[in-house]
Design a protein around this motif. Structure first.
Motif, PDB file in Angstrom:
ATOM      1  N   UNK A 165      61.064  29.803  15.771  1.00 62.57           N
ATOM      2  CA  UNK A 165      61.247  29.019  17.026  1.00 62.57           C
ATOM      3  C   UNK A 165      60.822  27.289  17.009  1.00 62.57           C
ATOM      4  N   UNK A 166      59.886  26.813  16.278  1.00 63.90           N
ATOM      5  CA  UNK A 166      59.668  25.482  16.004  1.00 63.90           C
ATOM      6  C   UNK A 166      60.578  24.756  15.284  1.00 63.90           C
ATOM      7  N   UNK A 167      61.485  25.566  14.626  1.00 63.74           N
ATOM      8  CA  UNK A 167      62.407  24.753  13.648  1.00 63.74           C
ATOM      9  C   UNK A 167      63.444  24.566  14.656  1.00 63.74           C
ATOM     10  N   UNK A 168      63.797  25.881  15.520  1.00 63.18           N
ATOM     11  CA  UNK A 168      64.856  25.621  16.370  1.00 63.18           C
ATOM     12  C   UNK A 168      64.493  24.377  17.444  1.00 63.18           C
ATOM     13  N   UNK A 169      63.592  24.255  17.844  1.00 66.64           N
ATOM     14  CA  UNK A 169      63.030  23.160  18.762  1.00 66.64           C
ATOM     15  C   UNK A 169      63.164  21.856  18.192  1.00 66.64           C
ATOM     16  N   UNK A 215      71.382  18.997  20.275  1.00 62.48           N
ATOM     17  CA  UNK A 215      72.360  18.803  21.799  1.00 62.48           C
ATOM     18  C   UNK A 215      71.399  19.542  22.744  1.00 62.48           C
ATOM     19  N   UNK A 216      71.463  19.032  23.968  1.00 62.46           N
ATOM     20  CA  UNK A 216      70.772  19.815  25.067  1.00 62.46           C
ATOM     21  C   UNK A 216      71.357  21.026  25.490  1.00 62.46           C
ATOM     22  N   UNK A 217      70.630  22.051  25.202  1.00 62.94           N
ATOM     23  CA  UNK A 217      70.813  23.573  25.494  1.00 62.94           C
ATOM     24  C   UNK A 217      69.777  24.402  26.120  1.00 62.94           C
ATOM     25  N   UNK A 239      69.725  27.320  25.819  1.00 61.54           N
ATOM     26  CA  UNK A 239      69.653  28.599  24.925  1.00 61.54           C
ATOM     27  C   UNK A 239      68.804  28.368  23.718  1.00 61.54           C
ATOM     28  N   UNK A 240      67.930  29.261  23.092  1.00 67.57           N
ATOM     29  CA  UNK A 240      67.106  29.080  22.104  1.00 67.57           C
ATOM     30  C   UNK A 240      68.077  29.094  20.774  1.00 67.57           C
ATOM     31  N   UNK A 241      68.961  30.252  20.729  1.00 70.41           N
ATOM     32  CA  UNK A 241      69.948  30.408  19.722  1.00 70.41           C
ATOM     33  C   UNK A 241      71.105  30.120  20.190  1.00 70.41           C
ATOM     34  N   UNK A 242      72.087  29.080  19.642  1.00 74.03           N
ATOM     35  CA  UNK A 242      73.458  28.756  20.290  1.00 74.03           C
ATOM     36  C   UNK A 242      74.199  28.062  19.292  1.00 74.03           C
ATOM     37  N   UNK A 243      75.423  27.856  19.594  1.00 69.97           N
ATOM     38  CA  UNK A 243      76.408  27.143  18.673  1.00 69.97           C
ATOM     39  C   UNK A 243      76.881  26.169  19.602  1.00 69.97           C
ATOM     40  N   UNK A 244      76.466  24.896  18.747  1.00 70.16           N
ATOM     41  CA  UNK A 244      76.647  23.656  19.407  1.00 70.16           C
ATOM     42  C   UNK A 244      76.554  23.546  20.934  1.00 70.16           C
ATOM     43  N   UNK A 245      75.386  24.046  21.395  1.00 70.21           N
ATOM     44  CA  UNK A 245      74.796  24.054  22.631  1.00 70.21           C
ATOM     45  C   UNK A 245      75.521  25.061  23.743  1.00 70.21           C
ATOM     46  N   UNK A 246      76.332  25.865  23.052  1.00 70.24           N
ATOM     47  CA  UNK A 246      76.727  26.832  23.994  1.00 70.24           C
ATOM     48  C   UNK A 246      76.086  28.210  23.658  1.00 70.24           C
TER      49      UNK A 246
END
Length: 327
Positions: free
Chosen positions: A235-239, A244-246, A248-255
């Motif tokens: 989670x810290x790595x994802x943060x 990009x502004x998103x 979603x915690x798990x996303x693909x190019x913000x989507x």
């Protein structure tokens, strides 16, 4: 079937209520004629309750659309999956069908057509379950008066899944894109459903208390997941890597991720690591098995993986040769 019958010296009446339940009650009279009048009055009252204005013109697409709106409004974890099944199967074939015209024969023909498209019996049952759920939702809100019978296929529960070791999963991840690696590892360590992880937004994550809270899940219950060890690290790595502004915690190019995102790359990666056929869902099976091997008690394990019933939880826990040798 309605009737008047006698018990002792008193007449009774028997009829079906608006839900099809058989009702028997005393007419409180010794006169058969008065009992017959009372029976007709009861049948008329039932008929009035069963009548729904405009019901005969209701098309299945209206009910299915309302059902999907309900899922979307409640933020159900399976909303995307239901939407896909409705779009691909139910609406094209049965959307224009009037609810009053739904029959067992029609739905069984629909089942056969889905099977001819190489859908598994379990998937066919999911499609039919969507229809059944939509009908129940409509009846609960007074849109239809009765529920047509929706037949289901018999499915064996022998396929409990496969176990994957952490070493195997890490090797698979070497063939995946960056956005997918952490999703896979988080799923492996937590045992959470893929749908719940795709729905996970940053407002559900409390980094101060190191806790994730899902307000709604597949089971309709709020669930929490403590962030410890590798879960917190991911989670810290994802943060930290949020480029990009998103939301979603798990996303693909913000989507937001869809159910099909990453399926092809996962299939390729598992084939390259000589474990073809290993499903992403097997990560959940592996997590439950790991918790059992670590000696975590059942209730705690269920609270982590999100399982509600003991029977389903037991199916997810795989006993392997190594477990038997260690016994």
């Amino acid at each position: 079937m309605s009737r008047v019958f006698k018990r002792g010296t008193t007449y009774h009446i028997e009829y079906l209520d608006e839900a099809g339940k058989r009702i028997r009650e005393s007419a409180k009279t010794r006169s058969k004629g008065k009992a017959e009048v009372l029976l007709k009055e009861a049948e008329l009252a039932v008929a009035k309750k069963k009548f729904v204005p405009g019901e005969k013109n209701y098309k299945l697409k209206t009910i299915l659309s309302a059902f999907l709106d309900y899922y979307d409004r409640e933020r159900k974890a399976s909303t995307q999956a239901v939407a896909g099944r409705l779009k691909n199967y139910s609406l094209p074939r049965l959307g224009e069908c009037k609810v009053n015209d739904l029959s067992v024969e029609l739905l069984e023909t629909f089942q056969d057509e889905l099977l001819e498209k190489d859908l598994s019996p379990a998937t066919v049952n999911q499609v039919l379950s969507d229809i059944r759920g939509a009908l129940r939702h409509a009846k609960k809100r007074g849109k239809i008066s009765s529920l047509p019978h929706v037949p289901m296929l018999k499915v064996e529960n022998s396929d409990t899944g496969r176990y994957a070791s952490l070493e195997t999963v890490k090797k698979i991840c070497t063939h995946l894109e960056g956005w997918q690696k952490n999703l896979i590892l988080f799923s492996y360590f937590s045992g959470r459903r893929q749908g719940e992880l795709r729905q996970l937004t940053w407002d559900m994550v409390n980094l101060e208390e190191k806790m994730i809270t899902w307000s709604t899940t597949k089971n309709g219950r709020a669930l929490t997941l403590p962030l410890v060890g590798p879960l917190l690290e991911i989670i810290l790595q994802q943060r930290a890597e949020l480029k990009v502004v998103s939301p979603w915690v798990f996303h693909r190019d913000g989507k937001q991720l869809s159910k099909d995102d990453g399926r092809r790359s996962w299939a390729t990666a598992t084939r390259l690591e000589s474990v073809p056929g290993l499903r992403i869902h097997d990560l959940r099976v592996s997590a439950v098995t790991n918790l059992r091997r670590q000696g975590v008690d059942r209730q705690t394990s269920k609270s982590i993986s999100g399982h509600q019933s003991d029977s389903v939880f037991e199916r997810y826990s795989i006993i392997e040769v190594e477990d038997q040798r260690d016994a």
